[in-house]
Design a protein around this motif. Structure first.
Motif, PDB file in Angstrom:
ATOM      1  N   UNK A   4      -7.686  56.510 -82.885  1.00 46.13           N
ATOM      2  CA  UNK A   4      -7.931  56.137 -84.272  1.00 46.13           C
ATOM      3  C   UNK A   4      -6.977  56.812 -85.243  1.00 46.13           C
ATOM      4  N   UNK A   5      -6.985  56.330 -86.469  1.00 47.45           N
ATOM      5  CA  UNK A   5      -6.140  56.882 -87.522  1.00 47.45           C
ATOM      6  C   UNK A   5      -7.029  57.579 -88.540  1.00 47.45           C
ATOM      7  N   UNK A   6      -6.641  58.794 -88.899  1.00 48.15           N
ATOM      8  CA  UNK A   6      -7.422  59.564 -89.861  1.00 48.15           C
ATOM      9  C   UNK A   6      -6.814  59.383 -91.247  1.00 48.15           C
ATOM     10  N   UNK A   7      -7.643  58.988 -92.195  1.00 48.04           N
ATOM     11  CA  UNK A   7      -7.172  58.755 -93.563  1.00 48.04           C
ATOM     12  C   UNK A   7      -7.571  59.923 -94.474  1.00 48.04           C
ATOM     13  N   UNK A   8      -6.652  60.311 -95.344  1.00 46.04           N
ATOM     14  CA  UNK A   8      -6.920  61.306 -96.395  1.00 46.04           C
ATOM     15  C   UNK A   8      -7.347  62.674 -95.845  1.00 46.04           C
ATOM     16  N   UNK A   9      -6.887  63.000 -94.636  1.00 48.54           N
ATOM     17  CA  UNK A   9      -7.271  64.286 -94.057  1.00 48.54           C
ATOM     18  C   UNK A   9      -6.703  65.452 -94.857  1.00 48.54           C
ATOM     19  N   UNK A  10      -5.417  65.389 -95.191  1.00 47.98           N
ATOM     20  CA  UNK A  10      -4.760  66.520 -95.854  1.00 47.98           C
ATOM     21  C   UNK A  10      -5.386  66.850 -97.209  1.00 47.98           C
TER      22      UNK A  10
END
Length: 239
Positions: A4-10
């Motif tokens: 999966x792709x993680x969004x807005x982690x940073x």
């Protein structure tokens, strides 16, 4: 499984660090512990002593404990079949059945004794679960065995579904003596080591401690409420 792709982690982690009034930590080093009492339990016990610990613990978890050698294993299994009045069995697709010279029993001797055997097959999908629900006994090998608690550890995979040890009326686990370790500490270390080496780690690790049981707030133990009502461990000394 698709990664999966993680969004807005940073920005999320930066916000958390800001609320904690500190800089964001991007790496964590495991601290050296001053005391590690978990490693001291049964630390100096040899294999035979661990067997004795396991045997005594089986009395407390209502599990039949049988000791044998590989040459007599077939007879001991048939003894359990007779005791539990087994007519149907579900087994894992495990090369150890061949290594322990049980293949002929599975293909000929057990059917001749009136026992229908279902071997787990990933191609059959839901039919494996249906066979497990109807089986009188489920049979697996222990991958690790925790002497302190009387727990067998089974690394489930596509050829060894967890339904085998959960759904049948009774459960039989074959324990190679070489799999016995003192306690959960060593099992966790083994799993961690496999992960660090980049080896495949089972997505489902089953810790099975005897037959199913439960206890209410009055601490009244009830055995056989949501799974196998009886369990037997067969320890094989020369494996």
């Amino acid at each position: 499984m698709i990664k999966g792709k993680i969004h807005n982690r940073e920005p999320f982690l930066e916000t958390v660090a800001a609320q904690l009034a500190r800089e964001r930590r991007k790496s964590v080093i495991k601290p050296p512990w001053s005391f590690s009492p978990q490693w001291e339990v049964l630390m100096n016990a040899d294999a035979d002593e661990l067997v004795e610990v396991l045997k005594k613990q089986c009395l407390l978890i209502h599990t039949q404990f049988i000791e044998t050698t590989s040459s007599l294993l077939s007879d001991k299994i048939m003894h359990v079949f007779n005791e539990y009045d087994v007519k149907t069995a579900v087994i894992a697709k495990d090369k150890r059945f061949q290594e322990f010279r049980l293949t002929n029993d599975i293909l000929k001797a057990w059917p001749m004794a009136g026992i229908h055997v279902h071997e787990w097959d990933p191609a059959l999908k839901e039919k494996n679960i249906e066979a497990s629900e109807k089986a009188d006994i489920g049979i697996t090998f222990s991958d690790l065995t925790l002497a302190e608690s009387g727990t067998v550890v089974v690394f489930s995979d596509e050829n060894k579904g967890r339904s085998i040890n959960l759904l049948p009326k009774t459960y039989l686990c074959i324990i190679p003596k070489s799999t016995i370790v003192p306690r959960l500490t060593q099992a966790a270390e083994h799993i961690s080591a496999q992960f660090k080496k980049g080896n495949h780690v089972s997505s489902c690790v089953d810790f099975i401690t005897g037959p199913s049981n439960s206890a209410d707030i009055e601490l009244n133990l009830v055995v056989g409420v949501h799974g196998p009502i009886k369990a037997t461990y067969i320890l094989v000394h020369d494996k």
